[in-house]
Design an enzyme around this catalytic site. Structure first.
Site, PDB file in Angstrom:
ATOM      1  N   TYR A 167      15.911  30.242   9.606  1.00 43.51           N
ATOM      2  CA  TYR A 167      14.752  30.959  10.110  1.00 43.51           C
ATOM      3  C   TYR A 167      14.742  31.004  11.635  1.00 43.51           C
ATOM      4  O   TYR A 167      15.071  30.032  12.308  1.00 43.51           O
ATOM      5  CB  TYR A 167      13.460  30.289   9.626  1.00 43.51           C
ATOM      6  CG  TYR A 167      13.171  30.472   8.161  1.00 43.51           C
ATOM      7  CD1 TYR A 167      13.123  31.741   7.600  1.00 43.51           C
ATOM      8  CD2 TYR A 167      12.937  29.383   7.340  1.00 43.51           C
ATOM      9  CE1 TYR A 167      12.837  31.923   6.262  1.00 43.51           C
ATOM     10  CE2 TYR A 167      12.649  29.548   5.991  1.00 43.51           C
ATOM     11  CZ  TYR A 167      12.610  30.818   5.463  1.00 43.51           C
ATOM     12  OH  TYR A 167      12.331  31.005   4.128  1.00 43.51           O
TER      13      TYR A 167
ATOM     14  N   LYS B 234       0.840  -1.203   0.000  1.00 42.30           N
ATOM     15  CA  LYS B 234       0.000   0.000   0.000  1.00 42.30           C
ATOM     16  C   LYS B 234       0.874   1.250   0.000  1.00 42.30           C
ATOM     17  O   LYS B 234       2.086   1.186   0.218  1.00 42.30           O
ATOM     18  CB  LYS B 234      -0.913  -0.005   1.229  1.00 42.30           C
ATOM     19  CG  LYS B 234      -0.174  -0.023   2.560  1.00 42.30           C
ATOM     20  CD  LYS B 234      -1.139  -0.135   3.734  1.00 42.30           C
ATOM     21  CE  LYS B 234      -0.373  -0.161   5.061  1.00 42.30           C
ATOM     22  NZ  LYS B 234      -1.280  -0.245   6.220  1.00 42.30           N
TER      23      LYS B 234
END
Length: 375
Positions: free
Chosen positions: A261, A41
């Site tokens: 940042y 999956k």
């Protein structure tokens, strides 16, 4: 084979299909005489179902589990002679699509059983399916009262070609957890109410609990791709995936300079930085950011481990290469997942699990599949 990265690619994910096939064979040998299926999956856990499914079929796998109807249709095209089960079951109105693809839904509720049986009667033929029993995970699965209803309405099951009865363990990664034995007992008692069918309880970790959990079929997924979630002993599998990203720039900082940042990391000495073309859009989680006083993720450059410093951004990470011997150049490759840098270790540092690391690998990196020929 030398690693060749296209000049416009930021990174590369290499999937070793020979290792994948060897992992399936090792697990199949461990659980014999039970059948070893494969869970493919989520695009084979992010590694490419189009390449993984044929390689596993060549290795001898004859049963595949996917999640969604769309995945099921894709798996059927890739493995036309295999058995394909859809773990998410039967979506309302989706029965004709699964019939057309020759896919067996894993029916987990009385409503799903009724709808699939109705489709079978409409077509005047029995349709393949599996039944999922809830044995204590309390997620998908037929509850005890629903099982009793099925027993009292045999016409529902008579319309179906039932191929498997299954359940799923909640705590299989911890062999000492009492919930494992509790679920196995519940599974045995509840399946005994149903017609005799091949049974399946164990996935990657459950199969490591021993033969009492193997029944007729096991459903490894994560372990096939090299995952090591079982806590007691190593699962007999090897890593399948490596991930590398390109160094875009090398720069020098002075003591006191900040990086990234929010200026969360400051250099305490003259520092060499490598700016690497990987970020959270590529599956390198923002939680791997390194701050002053807090360690973050680790990569290797030139064979040497080097820490991620500053915030992980969407497209970039900054790596302290001050202690990496030799020169690091623009265009070199940093290893994000590879020898000494396991998916489990990355997951732990990010506060998650290796499963999420694999399935969140981004699509911007080039994917290369090696090996996978006939075994």
């Amino acid at each position: 084979m030398p690693l060749k990265l296209p000049p416009d690619a930021t990174g590369i994910i290499t999937v070793d299909l020979d290792a994948l096939q060897a992992n399936w064979r090792a697990l199949a040998e461990r659980v014999a005489p039970a059948e070893c299926a494969a869970v493919v999956k989520a695009d084979a856990y992010g590694l490419g179902a189009a390449e993984v499914i044929p390689a596993l079929e060549l290795a001898g796998c004859r049963t595949f589990f996917v999640a969604t109807p769309e995945e099921a249709r894709g798996a059927r095209l890739l493995a036309p002679k295999a058995r394909v089960f859809a773990l998410d079951g039967l979506f309302p109105g989706a029965a004709p699509l699964l019939v057309a693809a020759d896919v067996a839904p894993v029916l987990a509720s009385l409503a799903e059983v009724r709808e699939w049986a109705s489709e079978a009667r409409h077509l005047s033929r029995r349709l393949p399916a599996a039944l999922q029993i809830d044995s204590g995970l309390n997620r998908l699965g037929l509850a005890l009262d629903e099982i009793k209803t099925l027993v009292n309405e045999p016409n529902l099951l008579d319309a179906l070609d039932l191929r498997l009865v299954m359940s799923h363990l909640a705590c299989a990664d911890d062999p000492a957890h009492p919930h494992n034995a509790k679920q196995r007992t519940a599974f045995n008692r509840r399946r005994a109410l149903l017609p005799a069918l091949p049974a399946s309880l164990a996935a990657s970790d459950g199969l490591m609990l021993g033969s009492a959990f193997h029944y007729d079929l096991v459903r490894p997924g994560y372990a096939l791709y090299g995952g090591q979630a079982f806590r007691s002993e190593p699962t007999p599998v090897s890593p399948v995936v490596t991930v590398k990203a390109r160094v875009l720039q090398v720069r020098t900082l002075r003591a006191g300079d900040s990086v990234g940042y929010s200026a969360t990391w400051q250099a305490t000495r003259p520092t060499r930085l490598a700016i690497v073309a990987a970020g959270y859009a590529d599956g390198f989680a923002r939680a791997l950011s390194g701050a002053s006083g807090r360690k973050g993720g680790v990569v290797t450059i030139g064979g040497q481990k080097a820490p991620v410093v500053g915030r992980v951004s969407m497209d970039l990470i900054t790596v302290d290469i001050t202690d990496v011997p030799g020169e690091v150049h623009r265009g070199d490759l940093a290893t994000l997942i590879g020898p000494g840098l396991t998916i489990e270790a990355m997951g732990r540092t990010a506060g998650t699990i290796g499963y999420e690391v694999l399935t969140r690998l981004g699509t911007r990196f080039v994917r290369r599949h090696t090996g996978g020929g006939a075994c």
